[in-house]
Design a protein around this motif. Structure first.
Motif, PDB file in Angstrom:
ATOM      1  N   PHE A  60     -10.686   7.412  -7.535  1.00 29.95           N
ATOM      2  CA  PHE A  60     -11.504   8.447  -6.910  1.00 29.95           C
ATOM      3  C   PHE A  60     -11.046   8.638  -5.480  1.00 29.95           C
ATOM      4  CE2 PHE A  60     -15.710   7.951  -9.508  1.00 29.95           C
ATOM      5  CZ  PHE A  60     -15.081   8.453 -10.615  1.00 29.95           C
ATOM      6  N   PHE A  61     -10.999   9.888  -5.077  1.00 27.01           N
ATOM      7  CA  PHE A  61     -10.709  10.273  -3.701  1.00 27.01           C
ATOM      8  C   PHE A  61     -11.902  11.052  -3.181  1.00 27.01           C
ATOM      9  CE2 PHE A  61      -6.731   9.973  -5.981  1.00 27.01           C
ATOM     10  CZ  PHE A  61      -5.889   9.323  -5.105  1.00 27.01           C
ATOM     11  N   GLU A  62     -12.124  11.032  -1.897  1.00 25.73           N
ATOM     12  CA  GLU A  62     -13.207  11.799  -1.278  1.00 25.73           C
ATOM     13  C   GLU A  62     -12.580  12.754  -0.282  1.00 25.73           C
ATOM     14  OE1 GLU A  62     -16.847  13.293  -0.086  1.00 25.73           O
ATOM     15  OE2 GLU A  62     -16.454  12.006  -1.791  1.00 25.73           O
ATOM     16  N   GLY A  99      -3.379  10.054   8.651  1.00 32.16           N
ATOM     17  CA  GLY A  99      -4.163  11.263   8.882  1.00 32.16           C
ATOM     18  C   GLY A  99      -3.917  12.381   7.892  1.00 32.16           C
ATOM     19  N   VAL A 100      -3.076  12.130   6.871  1.00 34.58           N
ATOM     20  CA  VAL A 100      -2.702  13.176   5.917  1.00 34.58           C
ATOM     21  C   VAL A 100      -2.938  12.751   4.468  1.00 34.58           C
ATOM     22  CG1 VAL A 100      -0.780  14.589   5.081  1.00 34.58           C
ATOM     23  CG2 VAL A 100      -0.949  14.039   7.511  1.00 34.58           C
ATOM     24  N   THR A 101      -2.477  11.568   4.110  1.00 35.92           N
ATOM     25  CA  THR A 101      -2.512  11.106   2.726  1.00 35.92           C
ATOM     26  C   THR A 101      -3.944  10.809   2.288  1.00 35.92           C
ATOM     27  OG1 THR A 101      -0.361  10.060   3.087  1.00 35.92           O
ATOM     28  CG2 THR A 101      -1.574   9.400   1.106  1.00 35.92           C
ATOM     29  N   PRO A 102      -4.407  11.450   1.206  1.00 38.79           N
ATOM     30  CA  PRO A 102      -5.752  11.143   0.707  1.00 38.79           C
ATOM     31  C   PRO A 102      -5.883   9.653   0.389  1.00 38.79           C
ATOM     32  CG  PRO A 102      -4.865  13.072  -0.394  1.00 38.79           C
ATOM     33  CD  PRO A 102      -3.736  12.475   0.400  1.00 38.79           C
ATOM     34  N   ARG A 103      -7.019   9.077   0.775  1.00 34.67           N
ATOM     35  CA  ARG A 103      -7.259   7.648   0.589  1.00 34.67           C
ATOM     36  C   ARG A 103      -8.079   7.403  -0.674  1.00 34.67           C
ATOM     37  NH1 ARG A 103     -10.994   3.676   1.883  1.00 34.67           N
ATOM     38  NH2 ARG A 103     -12.488   5.166   2.734  1.00 34.67           N
ATOM     39  N   ARG A 121      -5.656   8.197   4.742  1.00 33.78           N
ATOM     40  CA  ARG A 121      -5.047   6.965   5.239  1.00 33.78           C
ATOM     41  C   ARG A 121      -4.806   7.086   6.735  1.00 33.78           C
ATOM     42  NH1 ARG A 121      -0.037   4.872   2.407  1.00 33.78           N
ATOM     43  NH2 ARG A 121      -0.730   2.990   3.455  1.00 33.78           N
ATOM     44  N   GLU A 122      -4.301   6.022   7.308  1.00 34.70           N
ATOM     45  CA  GLU A 122      -4.104   5.992   8.767  1.00 34.70           C
ATOM     46  C   GLU A 122      -3.104   7.025   9.259  1.00 34.70           C
ATOM     47  OE1 GLU A 122      -1.125   3.220   6.965  1.00 34.70           O
ATOM     48  OE2 GLU A 122      -3.294   3.412   6.741  1.00 34.70           O
ATOM     49  N   LEU A 182       0.828  -1.214   0.000  1.00 39.75           N
ATOM     50  CA  LEU A 182       0.000   0.000   0.000  1.00 39.75           C
ATOM     51  C   LEU A 182       0.858   1.259   0.000  1.00 39.75           C
ATOM     52  CD1 LEU A 182      -2.943  -0.912   2.390  1.00 39.75           C
ATOM     53  CD2 LEU A 182      -3.100  -0.266  -0.018  1.00 39.75           C
ATOM     54  N   ASP A 183       1.910   1.246   0.794  1.00 44.01           N
ATOM     55  CA  ASP A 183       2.816   2.401   0.811  1.00 44.01           C
ATOM     56  C   ASP A 183       3.413   2.642  -0.572  1.00 44.01           C
ATOM     57  OD1 ASP A 183       2.357   2.925   3.496  1.00 44.01           O
ATOM     58  OD2 ASP A 183       4.210   1.965   4.179  1.00 44.01           O
TER      59      ASP A 183
END
Length: 143
Positions: A44-46, A54-58, A51-52, A7-8
């Protein structure tokens, strides 16, 4: 490699892609002349989904379109179906993504909380269609 490592790496590669293309596009700002490839993978991002760390768009949705040989449709055509019309209406039968988001908006915003309160099937379809259009319009206006 572990799942977390994979994932990283995926998100690292998305960062490289984002830099190469000048950032993410907002679907509501796009049109068929936005330089789309004929085929492709989309993410798509919302807003607010991270992510965990707290910064990177999931990533909330991954899709592919027109990737098979001989496909007569285009990536933009698929994205346009997901987006719907500028007035908030759209074909929820042509986009399972649009249908699921519409259902979630309906449940979150609907006054009736049981199906019995909604009425007969024809009434439910009419109310759902009207409410989804209204909710899509307000969602598009707020982004």
């Amino acid at each position: 490699m572990s799942r977390h490592d994979d994932l990283d790496e995926f998100y690292r590669l998305l960062g490289v892609l984002r830099q190469r293309v000048g950032g993410c596009r907002k679907l509501h700002d796009c049109n068929g002349k936005s330089g789309w490839p004929e085929r492709g993978v989309y993410f798509f991002f919302e807003d607010g989904e991270v992510r965990e760390d707290g910064v990177t768009p999931r990533v909330v949705r991954v899709g592919t379109h027109a990737v098979s040989e001989g496909s007569q449709t285009s990536l933009w055509g698929r994205l346009a179906t997901h987006r719907g019309h500028r007035d908030g209406t759209g074909n929820h039968r042509g986009s399972i993504f649009r249908k699921r988001v519409g259902e979630a908006l309906f449940v979150a915003d609907s006054t009736p909380k049981t199906f019995a309160e909604l009425g007969d099937a024809a009434t439910v379809r009419q109310r759902l269609s009207a409410l989804q259009s209204s909710l899509w319009k307000s969602k598009l206006a707020s982004t």
